[in-house]
Motif scaffolding. Structure first.
Motif, short mmCIF file in Angstrom:
data_model
loop_
_atom_site.label_atom_id
_atom_site.label_comp_id
_atom_site.label_asym_id
_atom_site.label_seq_id
_atom_site.Cartn_x
_atom_site.Cartn_y
_atom_site.Cartn_z
N GLU B 13 -5.54 0.89 -9.92
CA GLU B 13 -5.24 0.66 -11.31
C GLU B 13 -6.44 0.15 -12.08
O GLU B 13 -6.39 -0.03 -13.27
CB GLU B 13 -4.11 -0.37 -11.43
N SER B 14 -7.51 -0.15 -11.37
CA SER B 14 -8.57 -0.81 -12.10
C SER B 14 -9.94 -0.59 -11.49
O SER B 14 -10.11 0.18 -10.57
CB SER B 14 -8.24 -2.29 -12.17
N ALA B 33 -10.65 -4.55 -8.96
CA ALA B 33 -10.20 -5.55 -9.91
C ALA B 33 -8.70 -5.80 -9.80
O ALA B 33 -8.21 -6.82 -10.25
CB ALA B 33 -10.55 -5.11 -11.33
N ASP B 34 -7.96 -4.88 -9.16
CA ASP B 34 -6.51 -5.08 -9.05
C ASP B 34 -6.14 -5.89 -7.82
O ASP B 34 -5.05 -5.74 -7.28
CB ASP B 34 -5.78 -3.74 -9.06
N GLN B 35 -7.03 -6.74 -7.35
CA GLN B 35 -6.83 -7.67 -6.23
C GLN B 35 -6.88 -7.00 -4.86
O GLN B 35 -6.63 -7.64 -3.86
CB GLN B 35 -5.48 -8.43 -6.34
N GLY B 58 -6.65 -12.50 -7.39
CA GLY B 58 -7.43 -12.24 -8.58
C GLY B 58 -8.33 -11.05 -8.30
O GLY B 58 -8.33 -10.52 -7.18
N ALA B 59 -9.09 -10.65 -9.30
CA ALA B 59 -10.00 -9.53 -9.11
C ALA B 59 -10.92 -9.82 -7.92
O ALA B 59 -11.43 -10.94 -7.78
CB ALA B 59 -10.82 -9.32 -10.37
#
Lengths: 554, 316
Positions: B13-14, B33-35, B58-59
């Motif tokens: 997602e990121s 970044a989506d952990q 977190g990221a």
């Protein structure tokens, strides 16, 4: 950034309807400030002797009638202040009914006389500001202490409340029982906030570090944000449908603003407090925060740290096989005003791609040369000749060093000798310098000169060329190959059941976790696959002990 | 010069903040970044997703492989202020959390395993400039790690670190720091004095403590974003590359015995944005960098032994 030091811990702040005044409350402070170019003190509401009624947990300025302020006191009372009251003491009425500390007071948006309170006794109480000591309605959450309560901005009879057992409850004031109970958080649900523009959307946050957005109608989770520490307070950001602000309960002194499309990293961070932020609100283009550290800070909204700005949106790495992997952000930015469901979001981000490039295959060349180069066992000239023959590209250098070396003992002047030998060393260093570690190492191995033999060996191992690596004489003082464990125990289990140490594979020099195979004759061994490969081409033990192992022995 | 051989669909997602190859180059870990962390394997010349798991709260900023001598171990660091150590269960393609290191009070910007000849050690760099060296209690028990050394490199905060890979030199770390502007934005308070953007720290042979050994000339003008330290491969001086927020890439030569640093090349990216990552190839003959608009540039030495740009890949 404007910092006003009040020296006393502040629990709550609230702003007057015209946004010109700000009230600040804490255990030992209850003061009104003027919000002008500078924040200046207007007056203190604490008149006379210290009184537990002054010890403030939460504040709520009336949204329309600017003379009324509610304060939730630590002694379980709710105090109504009337600034228009004559005389110095503005305390108007005291509402008693909760049996423990009152955590939150909130005004109704439509009916100017009604307010609601949430108490640590687990009760949600509805009051009329004209009648002290008379509760209009009692709602029993049966979910331990009530931490927060809020009227829906769209439906005047709808309230949401959060509780210490992690529940968020939605009540219709006309119904005797809650409309729904959402098991929102694993630990205390400390704060809730209704979305100002979308009916039924509700944010909740708690000690489990989660901020969650719910559809209150269906009790469905819309999305989730992970805060770094337990969250004490959440609030939707005015004019930003997709942003939520949060302050931490402990350990963290920042105010975070999260964009729901990027739930793992805050969009903005406001810093500056020395203790956790207890309350925050927006006044026009600035954001005001208060904290246990006794400071009131006013920041312009844009004066925030944006973690994204300093985080790589593109990345790359080159592998030992000379492959380049790149990642480049190719997301289509979503419309910031659109509140997206989780499913939609994953669609948008689906396009991110990585690309893999081949930067040129140097492994094959190194492998070919490494397997055909001769490094010992013959005299130097012969080695040079043979190496020149196998390497078409590097042949000139092997030929010239051979001539150089020959000439060194054909002349009688020792000083010429020295020059020649120095030239050899310089040749090796030159190849090191340009990164041709193979040529440098092989030259130094043949002539027994200083050179990057060890680095070359490591490179061969890295390229999985273990056979070639073992041809090099690399002293490896740190690596012991054991026939039995150091502790004296002969053990087939790895690590050794007695001393818990691990033996290394004689081929690849890495520790063997799992099955350790070894020769019954010389007791050297290692990974089964490595040994199998080794003995498909060699007959002598890979450890270099000279034993003629036979693979059947393993 | 560079041939596109594969495109990977990430199902993420990121952003991917960091790409990291294992020792052999046949596995790749991504920190997102989506952990999550993703691990990809090279199987028959194709990259295939082997595992993806939620690694942090977190990221995830960086992910690194330990030397295979210590097992199949990954370390990652995150906005959530923790470093996590994961080990693979080879049969199941899954990863087990071995340890969570939570000593830092600030997000951890970078982590790096020490070169394996030193033993299993991990350096972690917090965004407030604290550097911690972690070591496991023993090589066979990687569940317990402790801080064996700690020092503060820069009050303005640090972003990236790199170990000296050479065997015969004392342990050294090059640390890349923030400038005043970044630090002021990041910490919400005013810093008056600019500090060193790059610092070379080394373990002193006398005291066995980490000491600042060298501060190079100021060529970068903004915060350092990434550092890559090439393998020595028998060179007389080390090759190190650094890149900064203002788009400058510098190649440094470091004398391993004295710690003296001199620049050999510096180039400002014409895009003007940050250069986010620099990476050497294994031999130290080629430097790659990716800039703010995703363009990859490649430098090699020409026959005059000067660094010359040999190509740019439009990455969009």
């Amino acid at each position: 950034m404007e910092i006003l030091s009040l020296q006393l811990a502040i629990n709550s702040i609230s702003v007057s309807p015209d946004a010109k005044l700000l009230i600040c409350g804490g255990r030992e402070i209850l003061k009104i400030f003027k919000l002008e170019n500078k924040i200046t003190e207007d007056r203190s509401l604490r008149i006379g002797k210290p009184n537990l009624n002054y010890s403030t947990q939460d504040l709520a300025w009336h949204p329309r009638q600017s003379n009324y302020i509610l304060s939730a006191a630590k002694n379980s009372c709710i105090v109504l202040w009337n600034l228009d009251k004559s005389g110095p003491n503005k305390l108007d009425l005291i509402f008693k009914g909760h049996s423990k500390v009152v955590n939150r007071v909130k005004w109704q948006h439509t009916n100017y006389d009604v307010f609601v309170s949430a108490g640590q006794d687990g009760m949600i109480k509805l009051w009329d500001k004209r009648v002290a000591d008379q509760v209009i309605l009692n709602l029993q959450g049966n979910a331990e202490g009530a931490r927060d309560v809020s009227f829906s901005p769209f439906k005047e009879n709808l309230i949401a409340a959060s509780f210490d057992n992690g529940q968020v409850q939605i009540w219709d004031l006309k119904m005797p029982n809650p409309l729904c109970k959402i098991g929102a958080h694993k630990r205390n649900a400390l704060s809730i906030d209704w979305h100002p523009n979308y009916a039924d959307l509700l944010a909740s946050a708690g000690s489990d570090k989660n901020i969650k957005v719910w559809n209150a109608q269906s009790s469905e989770l819309v999305c989730k944000v992970q805060a770094p520490e337990p969250v004490a307070k959440v609030s939707w950001v005015p004019h930003e449908n997709n942003q939520i602000a949060s302050a931490s309960h402990t350990l963290d002194n920042n105010l975070y603003i999260w964009h729901l499309n990027e739930p793992s990293l805050p969009h903005f961070v406001y810093r500056g407090h020395a203790h956790p932020i207890k309350d925050f609100l927006w006044v026009g283009d600035s954001i005001i925060t208060c904290s246990e550290d006794g400071n009131l800070i006013r920041n312009p909204r844009e004066n925030a740290y944006r973690p994204h700005k300093y985080l790589a949106k593109h990345s790359l790495a080159v592998s030992p096989l000379n492959v380049l992997a790149t990642y480049s952000d190719s997301q289509t930015p979503s419309n910031p005003d659109e509140l997206l469901s989780q499913a939609d979001r994953s669609l948008i981000h689906h396009t991110s791609k990585m690309k893999i490039y081949d930067l040129g295959d140097y492994k094959t060349e190194i492998e070919n040369l490494a397997s055909s180069y001769q490094l010992k066992g013959k005299n130097v000239e012969q080695l040079c000749k043979e190496n020149a023959a196998v390497s078409r590209k590097k042949a000139p250098i092997w030929n010239s060093v051979e001539h150089l070396f020959k000439s060194s003992y054909s002349v009688d002047y020792p000083w010429i000798n020295t020059i020649i030998l120095n030239a050899l060393q310089e040749t090796i260093d030159y190849y090191s310098e340009i990164g041709d570690v193979q040529t440098a190492a092989c030259l130094s191995a043949v002539f027994n000169y200083r050179g990057p033999v060890r680095e070359y060996g490591d490179l061969l191992r890295q390229l999985n060329l273990h056979h070639e690596a073992t041809k090099l004489d690399i002293p490896q003082p740190n690596v012991e190959i054991f026939l039995r464990c150091k502790c004296g125990k002969i053990s087939e289990d790895q690590p050794c059941s007695k001393c818990k140490d691990i033996s290394n594979c004689a081929v690849c020099n890495l520790p063997v976790k799992g099955l350790y195979s070894w020769c019954q004759g010389c007791c050297h061994g290692g990974h089964l696959m490595h040994l199998k490969n080794w003995f498909s081409r060699e007959t002598l033990c890979p450890a270099g002990c000279g034993h003629q192992c036979s693979f059947e022995n393993f | 010069m560079a041939e596109l051989i594969d495109k990977l669909e990430l199902r993420s997602e990121s952003y991917v903040h960091c790409i990291s190859f294992n020792y052999f180059g046949d596995r790749m870990a991504l920190s997102c970044a989506d952990q999550s962390i993703q691990v990809w394997n090279l199987e028959e010349n194709k990259w295939k997703l082997s595992a993806k798991w939620n690694a942090h709260n977190g990221a995830v900023f960086k992910v690194r492989w330990a030397h295979p001598e210590f097992g199949t171990i990954l370390a990652s660091c995150s906005f959530d202020k923790s470093v996590k150590i994961y080990e693979e269960n080879p049969q199941e393609n899954s990863w087990t959390l071995l340890a969570s290191l939570v000593e830092s009070k600030e997000p951890i910007e970078d982590i790096q395993f020490a070169p394996h000849h030193l033993r299993l050690m991990l350096a972690a760099c917090s965004s407030n400039g604290e550097i911690r060296i972690y070591e496991p209690s023993s090589v066979v028990n990687l569940k317990v790690w402790s801080v064996t050394k700690m020092f503060s490199a820069c009050a303005l905060g640090s972003n990236c670190i790199a170990w000296n890979p050479a065997v015969h030199e004392p342990p050294m770390l090059l640390i890349g720091n923030n400038d005043v502007q970044t630090a002021t934005e990041k910490f919400g308070k005013n810093f008056d004095v600019d500090e060193e953007l790059l610092q070379l720290w080394a373990v002193s042979e006398d005291t066995k403590e980490w000491e600042k050994k060298c501060v190079p000339a100021r060529i970068h003008e903004r915060s350092i974003v990434d550092i890559s330290w090439a393998q020595l491969m028998g060179r007389s001086k080390h090759l190190v590359a650094s890149c900064s927020y203002d788009g400058i890439v510098v190649i440094w030569r470091i004398d391993g015995s004295t710690g003296a640093m001199e620049s050999e090349m510096n180039i400002r990216d014409d895009v003007g944005g940050p250069v986010w990552r620099v990476s050497w190839d294994v031999l130290g003959t080629m430097l790659t960098a990716i800039n703010g608009d995703g363009t990859v540039k490649v430098w090699k030495r020409n026959l005059q032994r000067e660094w010359a740009e040999v190509g740019a890949l439009q990455n969009r």
